[in-house]
Write a protein that holds these residues in place. Structure first.
Motif, PDB file in Angstrom:
ATOM      1  N   UNK A  95       0.845  -1.197   0.000  1.00  0.00           N
ATOM      2  CA  UNK A  95       0.000   0.000   0.000  1.00  0.00           C
ATOM      3  C   UNK A  95       0.880   1.246   0.000  1.00  0.00           C
ATOM      4  N   UNK A  96       1.907   1.264   0.822  1.00  0.00           N
ATOM      5  CA  UNK A  96       2.764   2.451   0.931  1.00  0.00           C
ATOM      6  C   UNK A  96       3.417   2.789  -0.406  1.00  0.00           C
ATOM      7  N   UNK A  97       3.984   1.801  -1.071  1.00  0.00           N
ATOM      8  CA  UNK A  97       4.657   2.049  -2.349  1.00  0.00           C
ATOM      9  C   UNK A  97       3.662   2.472  -3.422  1.00  0.00           C
ATOM     10  N   UNK A  98       2.556   1.755  -3.543  1.00  0.00           N
ATOM     11  CA  UNK A  98       1.558   2.088  -4.557  1.00  0.00           C
ATOM     12  C   UNK A  98       0.945   3.463  -4.304  1.00  0.00           C
ATOM     13  N   UNK A  99       0.673   3.796  -3.038  1.00  0.00           N
ATOM     14  CA  UNK A  99       0.100   5.104  -2.710  1.00  0.00           C
ATOM     15  C   UNK A  99       1.089   6.228  -3.026  1.00  0.00           C
ATOM     16  N   UNK A 100       2.367   6.023  -2.723  1.00  0.00           N
ATOM     17  CA  UNK A 100       3.376   7.041  -3.026  1.00  0.00           C
ATOM     18  C   UNK A 100       3.452   7.277  -4.532  1.00  0.00           C
ATOM     19  N   UNK A 101       3.467   6.204  -5.299  1.00  0.00           N
ATOM     20  CA  UNK A 101       3.542   6.335  -6.754  1.00  0.00           C
ATOM     21  C   UNK A 101       2.283   6.961  -7.333  1.00  0.00           C
ATOM     22  N   UNK A 102       1.130   6.602  -6.801  1.00  0.00           N
ATOM     23  CA  UNK A 102      -0.131   7.176  -7.289  1.00  0.00           C
ATOM     24  C   UNK A 102      -0.140   8.689  -7.073  1.00  0.00           C
ATOM     25  N   UNK A 103       0.310   9.150  -5.917  1.00  0.00           N
ATOM     26  CA  UNK A 103       0.328  10.578  -5.621  1.00  0.00           C
ATOM     27  C   UNK A 103       1.446  11.311  -6.361  1.00  0.00           C
ATOM     28  N   UNK A 104       2.481  10.584  -6.769  1.00  0.00           N
ATOM     29  CA  UNK A 104       3.593  11.206  -7.492  1.00  0.00           C
ATOM     30  C   UNK A 104       3.200  11.586  -8.912  1.00  0.00           C
ATOM     31  N   UNK A 110       9.699   5.662  -7.533  1.00  0.00           N
ATOM     32  CA  UNK A 110       9.872   5.147  -6.181  1.00  0.00           C
ATOM     33  C   UNK A 110      11.345   5.307  -5.812  1.00  0.00           C
ATOM     34  N   UNK A 111      11.623   6.045  -4.746  1.00  0.00           N
ATOM     35  CA  UNK A 111      13.024   6.262  -4.368  1.00  0.00           C
ATOM     36  C   UNK A 111      13.398   5.558  -3.070  1.00  0.00           C
ATOM     37  N   UNK A 112      12.394   5.097  -2.323  1.00  0.00           N
ATOM     38  CA  UNK A 112      12.651   4.318  -1.109  1.00  0.00           C
ATOM     39  C   UNK A 112      11.543   3.297  -0.946  1.00  0.00           C
ATOM     40  N   UNK A 113      11.857   2.000  -1.129  1.00  0.00           N
ATOM     41  CA  UNK A 113      10.842   0.971  -0.881  1.00  0.00           C
ATOM     42  C   UNK A 113      10.355   1.052   0.560  1.00  0.00           C
ATOM     43  N   UNK A 114       9.264   0.391   0.817  1.00  0.00           N
ATOM     44  CA  UNK A 114       8.622   0.515   2.127  1.00  0.00           C
ATOM     45  C   UNK A 114       9.528   0.108   3.275  1.00  0.00           C
ATOM     46  N   UNK A 115       9.386   0.860   4.327  1.00  0.00           N
ATOM     47  CA  UNK A 115       9.970   0.557   5.632  1.00  0.00           C
ATOM     48  C   UNK A 115       8.772   0.125   6.467  1.00  0.00           C
ATOM     49  N   UNK A 116       8.881  -0.985   7.157  1.00  0.00           N
ATOM     50  CA  UNK A 116       7.744  -1.492   7.932  1.00  0.00           C
ATOM     51  C   UNK A 116       8.065  -1.540   9.414  1.00  0.00           C
ATOM     52  N   UNK A 117       7.117  -1.063  10.212  1.00  0.00           N
ATOM     53  CA  UNK A 117       7.175  -1.219  11.660  1.00  0.00           C
ATOM     54  C   UNK A 117       5.937  -2.027  12.046  1.00  0.00           C
ATOM     55  N   UNK A 118       5.664  -2.149  13.304  1.00  0.00           N
ATOM     56  CA  UNK A 118       4.544  -2.983  13.750  1.00  0.00           C
ATOM     57  C   UNK A 118       3.195  -2.494  13.223  1.00  0.00           C
ATOM     58  N   UNK A 119       3.003  -1.172  13.107  1.00  0.00           N
ATOM     59  CA  UNK A 119       1.686  -0.642  12.736  1.00  0.00           C
ATOM     60  C   UNK A 119       1.688   0.270  11.512  1.00  0.00           C
ATOM     61  N   UNK A 120       2.887   0.539  10.966  1.00  0.00           N
ATOM     62  CA  UNK A 120       3.001   1.516   9.883  1.00  0.00           C
ATOM     63  C   UNK A 120       3.964   1.009   8.817  1.00  0.00           C
ATOM     64  N   UNK A 121       3.673   1.352   7.557  1.00  0.00           N
ATOM     65  CA  UNK A 121       4.643   1.200   6.484  1.00  0.00           C
ATOM     66  C   UNK A 121       4.786   2.555   5.813  1.00  0.00           C
ATOM     67  N   UNK A 122       5.975   2.837   5.316  1.00  0.00           N
ATOM     68  CA  UNK A 122       6.220   4.104   4.650  1.00  0.00           C
ATOM     69  C   UNK A 122       7.169   3.875   3.480  1.00  0.00           C
ATOM     70  N   UNK A 123       6.836   4.443   2.336  1.00  0.00           N
ATOM     71  CA  UNK A 123       7.684   4.418   1.143  1.00  0.00           C
ATOM     72  C   UNK A 123       7.760   5.839   0.618  1.00  0.00           C
ATOM     73  N   UNK A 124       8.805   6.146  -0.138  1.00  0.00           N
ATOM     74  CA  UNK A 124       8.986   7.484  -0.672  1.00  0.00           C
ATOM     75  C   UNK A 124       9.046   7.467  -2.189  1.00  0.00           C
ATOM     76  N   UNK A 125       8.428   8.457  -2.783  1.00  0.00           N
ATOM     77  CA  UNK A 125       8.470   8.637  -4.233  1.00  0.00           C
ATOM     78  C   UNK A 125       8.737  10.102  -4.526  1.00  0.00           C
ATOM     79  N   UNK A 126       9.293  10.350  -5.697  1.00  0.00           N
ATOM     80  CA  UNK A 126       9.486  11.715  -6.162  1.00  0.00           C
ATOM     81  C   UNK A 126       8.521  11.959  -7.314  1.00  0.00           C
ATOM     82  N   UNK A 127       7.869  13.105  -7.279  1.00  0.00           N
ATOM     83  CA  UNK A 127       6.881  13.444  -8.303  1.00  0.00           C
ATOM     84  C   UNK A 127       7.530  13.525  -9.683  1.00  0.00           C
ATOM     85  N   UNK A 128       6.737  13.128 -10.669  1.00  0.00           N
ATOM     86  CA  UNK A 128       7.182  13.217 -12.055  1.00  0.00           C
ATOM     87  C   UNK A 128       7.127  14.658 -12.538  1.00  0.00           C
ATOM     88  N   UNK A 129       7.565  14.847 -13.750  1.00  0.00           N
ATOM     89  CA  UNK A 129       7.598  16.220 -14.302  1.00  0.00           C
ATOM     90  C   UNK A 129       6.252  16.692 -14.777  1.00  0.00           C
TER      91      UNK A 129
END
Length: 129
Positions: A95-104, A110-129
């Motif tokens: 979800x984190x990776x797909x959501x980051x890419x959708x908003x980008x 995608x510049x950082x695949x998901x990092x997962x903790x017990x209750x949260x995942x986070x991925x980073x994307x950079x917006x396109x041109x």
């Protein structure tokens, strides 16, 4: 807008601002982007009003982007990681990776695949041109 950083966030209901922030900070540090501002937090529409996420967005001056479950599926091929449980629920490996890419947007990366903790995942994307 081409240099805007987006955080895709997957979270369980009731997750605190501190837990979400810690996962985001870990993703930023792992990507070597600790000081770079995140302009948007992108997540499932059903999670976009979670109090912890709303509080973090306010503190970090980020916009929340709600992504419909169906919209995530178009980003399955671009996901770098895969959770079998999440794939069975949402049709996408992360979800984190797909959501980051959708908003980008088109051309987003995608510049950082998901990092997962017990209750949260986070991925980073950079917006396109």
């Amino acid at each position: 807008m081409s240099d805007r950083l987006i955080a895709g966030i997957g979270l369980r209901p009731g997750t605190s601002e501190a837990e979400i922030g810690a996962c985001l900070d870990q993703a930023l540090a792992t990507a070597g982007l600790g000081d770079e501002p995140v302009s948007r937090f992108s997540t499932l529409a059903a999670r976009s009003t979670e109090p912890g996420l709303l509080a973090l967005a306010l503190v970090r001056n980020a916009q929340i982007v709600a992504i419909a479950d169906e919209a995530l599926k178009g980003f399955e091929a671009a996901c770098a990681t895969r959770s079998t449980r999440i794939a069975s629920l949402y049709g996408v490996g992360s979800v984190a990776e797909a959501a980051a890419l959708a908003a980008a947007g088109p051309g987003g990366t995608l510049i950082q695949p998901r990092i997962a903790t017990a209750r949260v995942t986070c991925a980073l994307a950079r917006a396109g041109s």
